[in-house]
Design a protein around this motif. Structure first.
Motif, mmCIF file in Angstrom:
data_model
loop_
_atom_site.group_PDB
_atom_site.id
_atom_site.type_symbol
_atom_site.label_atom_id
_atom_site.label_comp_id
_atom_site.label_asym_id
_atom_site.label_seq_id
_atom_site.Cartn_x
_atom_site.Cartn_y
_atom_site.Cartn_z
ATOM 1 N N LEU A 117 4.577 -10.562 0.398
ATOM 2 C CA LEU A 117 4.169 -9.691 -0.707
ATOM 3 C C LEU A 117 2.656 -9.644 -0.889
ATOM 4 O O LEU A 117 2.093 -8.546 -1.091
ATOM 5 N N PRO A 118 1.931 -10.769 -0.810
ATOM 6 C CA PRO A 118 0.471 -10.661 -0.884
ATOM 7 C C PRO A 118 -0.108 -9.781 0.233
ATOM 8 O O PRO A 118 -1.053 -9.020 0.002
ATOM 9 N N ALA A 119 0.468 -9.870 1.443
ATOM 10 C CA ALA A 119 -0.048 -9.080 2.554
ATOM 11 C C ALA A 119 0.219 -7.596 2.353
ATOM 12 O O ALA A 119 -0.651 -6.752 2.620
ATOM 13 N N ILE A 120 1.412 -7.223 1.873
ATOM 14 C CA ILE A 120 1.716 -5.801 1.696
ATOM 15 C C ILE A 120 0.896 -5.231 0.534
ATOM 16 O O ILE A 120 0.483 -4.061 0.562
ATOM 17 N N GLU A 121 0.605 -6.053 -0.463
ATOM 18 C CA GLU A 121 -0.246 -5.579 -1.562
ATOM 19 C C GLU A 121 -1.675 -5.370 -1.091
ATOM 20 O O GLU A 121 -2.346 -4.419 -1.505
ATOM 21 N N PRO A 181 7.122 -1.504 -3.124
ATOM 22 C CA PRO A 181 7.351 -1.900 -1.735
ATOM 23 C C PRO A 181 8.818 -2.220 -1.491
ATOM 24 O O PRO A 181 9.503 -2.739 -2.376
ATOM 25 N N LEU A 182 9.291 -1.886 -0.317
ATOM 26 C CA LEU A 182 10.676 -2.177 0.059
ATOM 27 C C LEU A 182 10.667 -3.397 0.973
ATOM 28 O O LEU A 182 9.960 -3.412 1.981
ATOM 29 N N ILE A 196 5.698 0.229 2.526
ATOM 30 C CA ILE A 196 5.248 0.987 1.362
ATOM 31 C C ILE A 196 5.195 2.455 1.719
ATOM 32 O O ILE A 196 4.846 2.825 2.839
ATOM 33 N N PRO A 197 5.562 3.317 0.769
ATOM 34 C CA PRO A 197 5.545 4.754 1.039
ATOM 35 C C PRO A 197 4.126 5.302 1.079
ATOM 36 O O PRO A 197 3.234 4.808 0.382
ATOM 37 N N ILE A 198 3.925 6.316 1.908
ATOM 38 C CA ILE A 198 2.650 7.025 2.000
ATOM 39 C C ILE A 198 2.895 8.449 1.531
ATOM 40 O O ILE A 198 3.766 9.146 2.061
ATOM 41 N N THR A 199 2.146 8.878 0.545
ATOM 42 C CA THR A 199 2.307 10.238 0.026
ATOM 43 C C THR A 199 1.313 11.148 0.705
ATOM 44 O O THR A 199 0.102 10.954 0.590
ATOM 45 N N ALA A 200 1.803 12.142 1.441
ATOM 46 C CA ALA A 200 0.938 13.116 2.120
ATOM 47 C C ALA A 200 1.677 14.445 2.172
ATOM 48 O O ALA A 200 2.410 14.726 3.113
#
Length: 254
Positions: free
Chosen positions: A231-235, A191-192, A207-211
């Protein structure tokens, strides 16, 4: 006195043209004019006239004596699919916003620019106000930096040539070299996080999304005094994203 119900004005030629389009769409390999006239109950001269008009406008195409849907009709159908995908994405973001209790953003990088596709927030957890154009300040916010981190170096350099690094708060990354070092040092799915680089009093994570080959990202934001939740929320958001891919046959070509 009894009120009269207004009778809608219907355009007969439009109705007939739509019936023809539906008839053509029901034949994967196309159908000739006489068959379409029989199926729609239209006189053959009327059928020919409408078929010529629809073909001229690109809604039909004549191929070896039969009529098939043209590019204009395909674009209409595709537009509906795009709208459905957008609605499903917005619904997912709204659900995660309610479950996690933070604003959620979704964006991707297309044709050299950042495009913010959807934002889900609430009055009690508002999104960051776009006080400086998101497209021109990718270097200063988490979602922009996350998208830039997914580009190759040449594309990254090209973007920064067009949208130079500039300080928009006292905490914004200082210069281009520092930014490139930061982006180059990120792990693939790391995460950035940015703290007050775009908006004072706000912290963000993306966070990056791979598509496929398209760079995409999701992000959240919080007031600075709630930074311990970031950080807990982004995880937690990261763990939920697989649901979006699985349930939508996810495509970001919107």
């Amino acid at each position: 006195m009894a009120t009269q119900t207004a009778v809608p004005t219907l355009i007969g030629s439009v109705q007939r043209a739509l019936r023809l389009l539906e008839a053509v769409a029901s034949h994967a390999e196309g159908a000739p004019a006489k068959q379409l006239a029989r199926e729609t109950g239209l006189p053959l001269p009327t059928t020919y006239h409408l078929l010529r008009t629809l073909t001229h406008e690109g809604y039909l195409r004549r191929d070896k004596g039969v009529f098939v849907l043209g590019e204009a009709a395909v674009r209409l159908a595709g537009g509906g699919a795009v709208q459905n995908r957008r609605i499903k994405i917005e619904d997912s973001l709204a659900r995660w916003r309610d479950e996690i209790g933070v604003p959620i953003y979704f964006a991707f990088y297309r044709e050299g620019e950042i495009e913010l596709v959807a934002v889900a927030d609430t009055p009690s957890a508002p999104a960051v106000e776009e006080w400086a154009d998101f497209r021109e300040t990718a270097h200063a916010h988490a979602i922009g930096q996350c998208l830039l981190s997914q580009l190759d170096l040449k594309s990254r350099q090209d973007h920064l040539d067009r949208h130079p690094v500039e300080a928009i708060t006292p905490y914004t990354v200082r210069n281009r070299r520092v930014l490139l070092d930061r982006l180059g040092g990120l792990g693939r799915m790391e995460p950035l996080v940015e703290r007050q680089e775009y908006a004072l009093g706000t912290v963000c994570a993306a966070i990056p999304i791979t598509a496929g080959s398209v760079a995409a990202a999701m992000a959240i934001s919080l007031p600075l005094h709630q930074e311990e939740r970031l950080l807990p929320a982004i995880e937690r958001l990261r763990t939920e994203i697989g649901t979006l891919f699985g349930s939508l046959a996810f495509s970001i070509s919107i």
